[in-house]
Write a protein that holds these residues in place. Structure first.
Motif, mmCIF file in Angstrom:
data_model
loop_
_atom_site.group_PDB
_atom_site.id
_atom_site.type_symbol
_atom_site.label_atom_id
_atom_site.label_comp_id
_atom_site.label_asym_id
_atom_site.label_seq_id
_atom_site.Cartn_x
_atom_site.Cartn_y
_atom_site.Cartn_z
ATOM 1 N N MET A 1 0.827 -1.191 0.000
ATOM 2 C CA MET A 1 0.000 0.000 0.000
ATOM 3 C C MET A 1 0.869 1.252 0.000
ATOM 4 S SD MET A 1 -3.218 0.703 0.233
ATOM 5 C CE MET A 1 -4.379 1.849 0.784
ATOM 6 N N LYS A 2 1.904 1.233 0.856
ATOM 7 C CA LYS A 2 2.800 2.379 0.946
ATOM 8 C C LYS A 2 3.556 2.577 -0.365
ATOM 9 C CE LYS A 2 6.108 4.396 4.098
ATOM 10 N NZ LYS A 2 6.950 4.210 5.256
ATOM 11 N N ASN A 3 3.967 1.473 -0.983
ATOM 12 C CA ASN A 3 4.673 1.553 -2.257
ATOM 13 C C ASN A 3 3.771 2.098 -3.357
ATOM 14 O OD1 ASN A 3 7.054 0.628 -1.233
ATOM 15 N ND2 ASN A 3 6.680 -1.515 -1.771
ATOM 16 N N LYS A 4 2.490 1.786 -3.283
ATOM 17 C CA LYS A 4 1.527 2.269 -4.277
ATOM 18 C C LYS A 4 1.397 3.799 -4.201
ATOM 19 C CE LYS A 4 -2.379 -0.216 -5.984
ATOM 20 N NZ LYS A 4 -3.669 -0.798 -5.711
ATOM 21 N N HIS A 5 1.356 4.357 -2.979
ATOM 22 C CA HIS A 5 1.261 5.806 -2.811
ATOM 23 C C HIS A 5 2.536 6.498 -3.280
ATOM 24 C CE1 HIS A 5 -2.566 5.938 -0.780
ATOM 25 N NE2 HIS A 5 -2.176 5.016 0.106
ATOM 26 N N ILE A 6 3.646 5.922 -2.972
ATOM 27 C CA ILE A 6 4.926 6.512 -3.388
ATOM 28 C C ILE A 6 5.047 6.467 -4.906
ATOM 29 C CG2 ILE A 6 7.433 6.213 -3.311
ATOM 30 C CD1 ILE A 6 7.107 5.268 -0.418
ATOM 31 N N SER A 8 2.556 6.357 -7.111
ATOM 32 C CA SER A 8 1.615 7.314 -7.708
ATOM 33 C C SER A 8 2.094 8.761 -7.504
ATOM 34 C CB SER A 8 0.209 7.122 -7.151
ATOM 35 O OG SER A 8 0.194 7.354 -5.766
ATOM 36 N N LEU A 9 2.724 9.036 -6.367
ATOM 37 C CA LEU A 9 3.285 10.367 -6.127
ATOM 38 C C LEU A 9 4.419 10.664 -7.095
ATOM 39 C CD1 LEU A 9 3.305 12.915 -4.357
ATOM 40 C CD2 LEU A 9 4.943 11.745 -2.881
ATOM 41 N N LEU A 10 5.278 9.705 -7.328
ATOM 42 C CA LEU A 10 6.385 9.885 -8.278
ATOM 43 C C LEU A 10 5.872 10.090 -9.698
ATOM 44 C CD1 LEU A 10 9.024 7.325 -6.962
ATOM 45 C CD2 LEU A 10 9.131 9.821 -6.881
ATOM 46 N N VAL A 11 4.853 9.337 -10.071
ATOM 47 C CA VAL A 11 4.266 9.501 -11.404
ATOM 48 C C VAL A 11 3.657 10.892 -11.545
ATOM 49 C CG1 VAL A 11 2.417 8.689 -12.928
ATOM 50 C CG2 VAL A 11 3.902 7.040 -11.792
ATOM 51 N N ALA A 12 2.970 11.350 -10.509
ATOM 52 C CA ALA A 12 2.364 12.680 -10.543
ATOM 53 C C ALA A 12 3.444 13.753 -10.640
ATOM 54 C CB ALA A 12 1.496 12.899 -9.314
#
Length: 121
Positions: A1-6, A8-12
């Motif tokens: 879950m934490k990796n998913k947020h990181i 998505s943040l990097l992609v953004a």
């Protein structure tokens, strides 16, 4: 879950960085800028626009006295005495831009408090 947020943040962040870099592309088309400057100069020559500083508007005797006083204080600035019924006007200078006229007005207004900048027509 934490990796998913990181992720998505990097992609953004990557998207935003690429978007801002493309929004500032080089539009320095020197030829079109020079063409616009040339048109503006031609327009200014044809229309003869400019600015003057009006020192006084009123009676003939006071207008002539004001002109004489101005000439003694600012001998290198041109003066113009004109009559438009029923008043005499004293205008000074030939300024191409409003900024030039305002700069001169700062100096002149120390001696002539009622001086104003007017646009030539």
């Amino acid at each position: 879950m934490k990796n998913k947020h990181i992720t998505s943040l990097l992609v953004a962040l990557l998207f935003l960085v690429s978007f801002t870099s493309f929004s500032q592309s080089n539009h320095n088309d020197i030829k079109s800028i020079n063409k616009l400057i040339k048109k503006k100069r031609t327009y200014n020559k044809v229309t003869k626009t400019g600015y003057r500083i009006q020192l006084y508007n009123g009676l003939e005797k006071k207008a002539k006295n004001t002109r004489y006083r101005f000439k003694t204080l600012f001998p290198n600035t041109r003066t113009f005495l004109s009559y438009e019924a029923p008043e005499w006007k004293i205008q000074v200078g030939d300024y191409r831009t409003r900024l030039d006229a305002d700069r001169a007005l700062n100096q002149i207004s120390e001696e002539f408090s009622g001086a104003i900048v007017i646009q030539l027509k």
